[in-house]
Design a protein around this motif. Structure first.
Motif, mmCIF file in Angstrom:
data_model
loop_
_atom_site.group_PDB
_atom_site.id
_atom_site.type_symbol
_atom_site.label_atom_id
_atom_site.label_comp_id
_atom_site.label_asym_id
_atom_site.label_seq_id
_atom_site.Cartn_x
_atom_site.Cartn_y
_atom_site.Cartn_z
ATOM 1 N N THR A 1 0.808 -1.218 0.000
ATOM 2 C CA THR A 1 0.000 0.000 0.000
ATOM 3 C C THR A 1 0.845 1.273 0.000
ATOM 4 O OG1 THR A 1 -0.173 -0.113 2.423
ATOM 5 C CG2 THR A 1 -1.961 -1.100 1.136
ATOM 6 N N ARG B 1 -2.435 -2.867 -7.916
ATOM 7 C CA ARG B 1 -3.766 -3.053 -7.334
ATOM 8 C C ARG B 1 -3.828 -4.469 -6.773
ATOM 9 N NH1 ARG B 1 -9.794 -2.450 -10.144
ATOM 10 N NH2 ARG B 1 -10.938 -3.224 -8.321
ATOM 11 N N HIS C 1 -5.444 -7.877 -5.396
ATOM 12 C CA HIS C 1 -6.588 -8.779 -5.417
ATOM 13 C C HIS C 1 -6.225 -9.982 -4.550
ATOM 14 C CE1 HIS C 1 -8.060 -6.672 -9.103
ATOM 15 N NE2 HIS C 1 -6.765 -6.626 -9.404
ATOM 16 N N ALA D 1 -8.401 -6.745 3.228
ATOM 17 C CA ALA D 1 -9.516 -5.984 2.654
ATOM 18 C C ALA D 1 -9.147 -4.510 2.517
ATOM 19 C CB ALA D 1 -10.771 -6.158 3.506
ATOM 20 N N GLU D 2 -8.452 -3.980 3.507
ATOM 21 C CA GLU D 2 -8.028 -2.580 3.451
ATOM 22 C C GLU D 2 -6.995 -2.375 2.340
ATOM 23 O OE1 GLU D 2 -7.327 1.416 4.004
ATOM 24 O OE2 GLU D 2 -9.042 0.142 4.531
ATOM 25 N N GLU E 1 -6.836 -4.055 -0.454
ATOM 26 C CA GLU E 1 -7.603 -4.049 -1.707
ATOM 27 C C GLU E 1 -8.271 -2.692 -1.920
ATOM 28 O OE1 GLU E 1 -9.209 -8.483 -2.621
ATOM 29 O OE2 GLU E 1 -9.902 -7.625 -0.722
ATOM 30 N N ARG E 2 -8.861 -2.155 -0.857
ATOM 31 C CA ARG E 2 -9.558 -0.876 -0.978
ATOM 32 C C ARG E 2 -8.581 0.260 -1.292
ATOM 33 N NH1 ARG E 2 -10.017 3.609 0.987
ATOM 34 N NH2 ARG E 2 -8.467 3.174 2.609
ATOM 35 N N ALA E 3 -7.442 0.276 -0.595
ATOM 36 C CA ALA E 3 -6.494 1.378 -0.732
ATOM 37 C C ALA E 3 -5.799 1.410 -2.085
ATOM 38 C CB ALA E 3 -5.448 1.299 0.381
ATOM 39 N N ALA F 1 -7.262 0.297 -5.051
ATOM 40 C CA ALA F 1 -8.261 -0.010 -6.077
ATOM 41 C C ALA F 1 -8.126 0.822 -7.341
ATOM 42 C CB ALA F 1 -9.670 0.164 -5.491
ATOM 43 N N ASP F 2 -7.439 1.962 -7.281
ATOM 44 C CA ASP F 2 -7.350 2.822 -8.464
ATOM 45 C C ASP F 2 -6.027 2.669 -9.209
ATOM 46 O OD1 ASP F 2 -5.746 3.908 -6.507
ATOM 47 O OD2 ASP F 2 -6.383 5.987 -6.858
#
Length: 230
Positions: free
Chosen positions: A94, A101, A103, A120-121, A123-125, A127-128
């Protein structure tokens, strides 16, 4: 017949890595605690991803931890692995300078809450981001296929899915097909590594233990791939 895209590329578009030999590397280096090997191996993933990014490889799938290992390895070793999943791997991936990204593919119910939340965090952080890294965690290759079929059937309202539709329903980035699988530590078997996605992959076995796998070793794997696809 016109060759496929993967046959004409200088490098594979999608590389799979089975990161094997952490414990053996630790023993060979004189460490009595195998946790040292797992920690160094987790940190080494960042270097490998940097080499791939520098070569323009934008899709990587890494075998981190199988479901079978969680069930069968000693409790203390599994606890250490889960701690790495909750700390080292998310921290590395991250960072703002990382292009990947994240997965995750696998049965997250086998993980503790801390590891599930951290992944999960991650993946969210991320995502772009433009490049795609799929982490096989608590992973079982056959179950991966079963879940892909289930998801595709649900989306199609019961109609029998095509191969392409099942592939699209599998976890991971937009390019599911793996072109080259690298396994470290001299092992020849795939150990259930993404059997659907790697059906057409070239397989390269490196004698190096994962923490000692170098940029030169990656170059050798890519040269093997190029020779096989020439």
């Amino acid at each position: 017949m016109r060759p496929s895209t993967s046959e004409t590329r200088a490098h594979p578009r999608h590389v799979g890595i089975v990161m094997d030999g952490n414990r053996r590397w630790a023993r060979a280096a004189g460490h009595l605690d195998p946790r040292v090997g797992h920690r160094v191996g987790a940190e080494h993933l960042e270097r490998f991803l940097g080499w791939c990014a520098g070569l323009g490889i934008e899709h990587v799938t890494a075998y981190v931890l199988s479901a079978d290992n969680i069930r069968k390895r000693p409790e203390a070793e599994v606890a250490n692995l889960l701690d790495l999943l909750a700390t080292t791997i998310p921290r590395v991936l991250t960072r703002p300078d990382q292009p990947w990204r994240v997965h995750v593919s696998g049965d997250r119910s086998l993980l503790d809450e801390r590891a599930r939340r951290a992944l999960a965090e991650a993946e969210r952080a991320t995502a772009d981001r433009a490049s795609h890294l799929t982490l096989a965690i608590a992973y079982d290759g056959r179950q991966d296929i079963v879940e892909g079929i289930r998801r595709s059937v649900a989306l199609l309202d019961g109609r029998a899915p095509t191969v392409e539709e099942i592939t699209a329903a599998l976890p991971g980035g937009p390019v599911k097909e793996i072109d080259l699988v690298i396994r470290t530590s001299g092992e020849q078997r795939l150990s259930g590594f993404f059997p659907w996605q790697s059906v057409g992959a070239e397989i390269y076995s490196s004698e190096r233990f994962w923490p000692a796998f170098s940029e030169a070793d990656l170059a050798a794997a890519l040269a093997f791939y190029a020779d096989r696809r020439r």
